[in-house]
Motif scaffolding. Structure first.
Motif, PDB file in Angstrom:
ATOM      1  N   ASP A 239      17.062 -18.900   0.681  1.00 35.68           N
ATOM      2  CA  ASP A 239      18.497 -18.763   0.453  1.00 35.68           C
ATOM      3  C   ASP A 239      18.797 -17.276   0.250  1.00 35.68           C
ATOM      4  N   ILE A 240      19.913 -16.813   0.805  1.00 42.44           N
ATOM      5  CA  ILE A 240      20.218 -15.385   0.749  1.00 42.44           C
ATOM      6  C   ILE A 240      20.406 -14.890  -0.684  1.00 42.44           C
ATOM      7  N   ASN A 241      20.663 -15.799  -1.621  1.00 44.24           N
ATOM      8  CA  ASN A 241      20.856 -15.413  -3.015  1.00 44.24           C
ATOM      9  C   ASN A 241      19.551 -15.332  -3.805  1.00 44.24           C
ATOM     10  N   MET A 242      18.427 -15.672  -3.159  1.00 44.39           N
ATOM     11  CA  MET A 242      17.142 -15.568  -3.849  1.00 44.39           C
ATOM     12  C   MET A 242      16.822 -14.110  -4.159  1.00 44.39           C
ATOM     13  N   PRO A 243      16.258 -13.823  -5.342  1.00 40.75           N
ATOM     14  CA  PRO A 243      15.945 -12.436  -5.709  1.00 40.75           C
ATOM     15  C   PRO A 243      14.702 -11.921  -4.984  1.00 40.75           C
ATOM     16  N   CYS A 244      14.905 -11.314  -3.841  1.00 41.98           N
ATOM     17  CA  CYS A 244      13.764 -10.818  -3.060  1.00 41.98           C
ATOM     18  C   CYS A 244      14.040  -9.425  -2.501  1.00 41.98           C
ATOM     19  N   LYS A 245      14.846  -8.650  -3.201  1.00 43.11           N
ATOM     20  CA  LYS A 245      15.226  -7.329  -2.734  1.00 43.11           C
ATOM     21  C   LYS A 245      14.149  -6.305  -3.070  1.00 43.11           C
ATOM     22  N   THR A 246      13.786  -5.473  -2.090  1.00 42.58           N
ATOM     23  CA  THR A 246      12.830  -4.387  -2.294  1.00 42.58           C
ATOM     24  C   THR A 246      13.469  -3.078  -1.855  1.00 42.58           C
ATOM     25  N   GLU A 247      13.445  -2.086  -2.725  1.00 42.93           N
ATOM     26  CA  GLU A 247      14.012  -0.782  -2.413  1.00 42.93           C
ATOM     27  C   GLU A 247      12.899   0.254  -2.317  1.00 42.93           C
ATOM     28  N   PHE A 248      12.954   1.052  -1.247  1.00 43.83           N
ATOM     29  CA  PHE A 248      11.999   2.136  -1.070  1.00 43.83           C
ATOM     30  C   PHE A 248      12.681   3.469  -1.367  1.00 43.83           C
ATOM     31  N   LYS A 249      11.944   4.357  -2.006  1.00 48.12           N
ATOM     32  CA  LYS A 249      12.447   5.701  -2.274  1.00 48.12           C
ATOM     33  C   LYS A 249      11.433   6.727  -1.780  1.00 48.12           C
ATOM     34  N   LYS A 250      11.948   7.888  -1.397  1.00 50.13           N
ATOM     35  CA  LYS A 250      11.065   8.945  -0.920  1.00 50.13           C
ATOM     36  C   LYS A 250      10.567   9.757  -2.110  1.00 50.13           C
ATOM     37  N   PRO A 251       9.243   9.837  -2.325  1.00 47.16           N
ATOM     38  CA  PRO A 251       8.726  10.605  -3.460  1.00 47.16           C
ATOM     39  C   PRO A 251       8.899  12.107  -3.249  1.00 47.16           C
ATOM     40  N   THR A 252       8.925  12.837  -4.327  1.00 45.32           N
ATOM     41  CA  THR A 252       9.001  14.296  -4.254  1.00 45.32           C
ATOM     42  C   THR A 252       7.649  14.883  -4.630  1.00 45.32           C
ATOM     43  N   LYS A 253       7.368  16.061  -4.091  1.00 42.36           N
ATOM     44  CA  LYS A 253       6.076  16.692  -4.362  1.00 42.36           C
ATOM     45  C   LYS A 253       5.903  17.021  -5.843  1.00 42.36           C
ATOM     46  N   GLU A 254       7.022  17.229  -6.519  1.00 40.91           N
ATOM     47  CA  GLU A 254       6.947  17.590  -7.930  1.00 40.91           C
ATOM     48  C   GLU A 254       6.824  16.366  -8.841  1.00 40.91           C
ATOM     49  N   GLY A 255       7.178  15.185  -8.347  1.00 48.43           N
ATOM     50  CA  GLY A 255       7.181  13.985  -9.170  1.00 48.43           C
ATOM     51  C   GLY A 255       5.792  13.398  -9.356  1.00 48.43           C
ATOM     52  N   GLU A 256       5.695  12.359 -10.200  1.00 43.82           N
ATOM     53  CA  GLU A 256       4.403  11.738 -10.497  1.00 43.82           C
ATOM     54  C   GLU A 256       3.832  10.992  -9.300  1.00 43.82           C
ATOM     55  N   SER A 257       4.693  10.685  -8.320  1.00 45.92           N
ATOM     56  CA  SER A 257       4.222  10.008  -7.104  1.00 45.92           C
ATOM     57  C   SER A 257       3.967  10.994  -5.968  1.00 45.92           C
ATOM     58  N   GLY A 258       3.975  12.280  -6.278  1.00 41.93           N
ATOM     59  CA  GLY A 258       3.819  13.300  -5.241  1.00 41.93           C
ATOM     60  C   GLY A 258       2.503  13.227  -4.497  1.00 41.93           C
ATOM     61  N   TRP A 259       1.475  12.645  -5.130  1.00 40.58           N
ATOM     62  CA  TRP A 259       0.166  12.572  -4.468  1.00 40.58           C
ATOM     63  C   TRP A 259       0.190  11.655  -3.249  1.00 40.58           C
ATOM     64  N   HIS A 260       1.238  10.814  -3.120  1.00 45.00           N
ATOM     65  CA  HIS A 260       1.344   9.941  -1.945  1.00 45.00           C
ATOM     66  C   HIS A 260       1.712  10.717  -0.684  1.00 45.00           C
ATOM     67  N   ILE A 261       2.307  11.882  -0.846  1.00 42.30           N
ATOM     68  CA  ILE A 261       2.834  12.620   0.305  1.00 42.30           C
ATOM     69  C   ILE A 261       1.702  13.245   1.110  1.00 42.30           C
ATOM     70  N   LEU A 262       1.692  13.011   2.411  1.00 39.47           N
ATOM     71  CA  LEU A 262       0.688  13.566   3.309  1.00 39.47           C
ATOM     72  C   LEU A 262       1.097  14.969   3.744  1.00 39.47           C
ATOM     73  N   PRO A 263       0.139  15.809   4.150  1.00 37.79           N
ATOM     74  CA  PRO A 263       0.476  17.164   4.618  1.00 37.79           C
ATOM     75  C   PRO A 263       1.424  17.163   5.818  1.00 37.79           C
ATOM     76  N   SER A 264       1.408  16.059   6.596  1.00 38.95           N
ATOM     77  CA  SER A 264       2.270  15.970   7.778  1.00 38.95           C
ATOM     78  C   SER A 264       3.654  15.419   7.461  1.00 38.95           C
ATOM     79  N   ASP A 265       3.954  15.161   6.168  1.00 37.20           N
ATOM     80  CA  ASP A 265       5.242  14.580   5.792  1.00 37.20           C
ATOM     81  C   ASP A 265       6.384  15.527   6.144  1.00 37.20           C
ATOM     82  N   SER A 266       7.526  14.923   6.500  1.00 35.04           N
ATOM     83  CA  SER A 266       8.685  15.724   6.909  1.00 35.04           C
ATOM     84  C   SER A 266       9.139  16.673   5.805  1.00 35.04           C
ATOM     85  N   SER A 267       8.893  16.309   4.541  1.00 37.83           N
ATOM     86  CA  SER A 267       9.294  17.182   3.437  1.00 37.83           C
ATOM     87  C   SER A 267       8.446  18.442   3.349  1.00 37.83           C
TER      88      SER A 267
END
Length: 265
Positions: free
Chosen positions: A190-218
């Protein structure tokens, strides 16, 4: 260049445009620690106008594979997308054709057919001379069409999956409302089921910065210069990158031509 995205649950998505002509994108999606699935593959972007020039069809041929932690593996063949009414003020983005999901381990196949009542909306000569009772033009204000574009049907088949005799389950519904399988008392989805997933782009300075590859557009040199408002350096870096891309494209073209000659020899 690569684009990297992460979700709140820890899901990671990497995408790479590996070819400009034709446009081809490869991708890799890795699940979080509590569900370490792997979804990967590539697809090409194709667009084609209707013969009547009233719409555009988009297809994404390629290969997509989903691997689950329990050993399950699925291949996915995506459906078509269509934009209709491009010569009018009422444009629509709809799904069309078939989405095919194959369960490789259990040898099952799900075929999702979109816009299943499309033939009922056709008029004479493919629609040029109006409908014969099933078109949207026959609706009164506020009335919902029984033949609207969001309706779908699902057939789950066992191997070989080539005829109606192989169907083991059926479902139907709308991708804008709900989907129900035969003999099920409740909606499977059902479209009202809670199944929403949001993606965000990590920043090099943030705690998730290690995910960024050297070839990343940033990590592009021209982008860094733009952020620093160094316009002359940004232009020079962009020109340098474009020259490298043209050089690589020339090498690929020469290599392809050489392989063609060798095959003919």
């Amino acid at each position: 260049e690569t684009s990297t995205f992460i979700s709140e649950s820890g899901m990671r998505m990497y995408t790479e445009q590996t070819s400009h002509h034709p446009p081809i994108t490869h991708f890799l999606c890795l699940g979080p620690e509590d569900c370490p699935f792997e979804y990967s593959g590539y697809f090409e972007y194709n667009a084609q106008f209707y013969k009547t020039m009233t719409g555009i069809t988009f297809t994404q041929p390629g290969k997509q594979t989903m691997k689950l932690p329990n050993g399950g593996m699925y291949t996915i063949e995506p459906e078509k997308k269509e934009i209709t009414g491009i010569l009018t003020t009422s444009k629509k983005l709809v799904l069309a054709g078939n989405l095919i999901i194959t369960d490789v381990v259990n040898k099952l196949k799900a075929v999702v057919s979109f816009d299943v009542n499309e033939p009922k909306r056709r008029g004479f000569l493919g629609g040029w001379m109006g409908g014969i009772g099933g078109g949207h033009d026959k609706l009164k204000e506020g009335e919902i069409s029984a033949n609207r574009e969001d309706l779908l049907e699902i057939n789950i088949l066992k191997a070989p999956g080539t005829s109606d005799k192989d169907i083991i389950s059926k479902g139907s519904g709308s991708y804008l409302e709900n989907i129900t399988f035969v003999n099920d008392e409740k909606h499977t989805w059902d479209i009202n089921m809670p199944c929403k997933t949001e993606f965000k782009k990590p920043t090099k300075e943030g705690e998730s910065g290690w995910h960024i590859l050297p070839s990343d557009s940033s990590c592009r040199d021209d982008g860094a210069a733009i952020n620093a408002k160094n316009w002359e350096e940004a232009e020079a870096k962009k020109h340098e990158m474009e020259q490298l891309q043209r050089h690589d494209a020339k090498l690929r073209k020469e290599s392809e031509a050489k392989r063609t000659v060798e095959k003919k020899a």
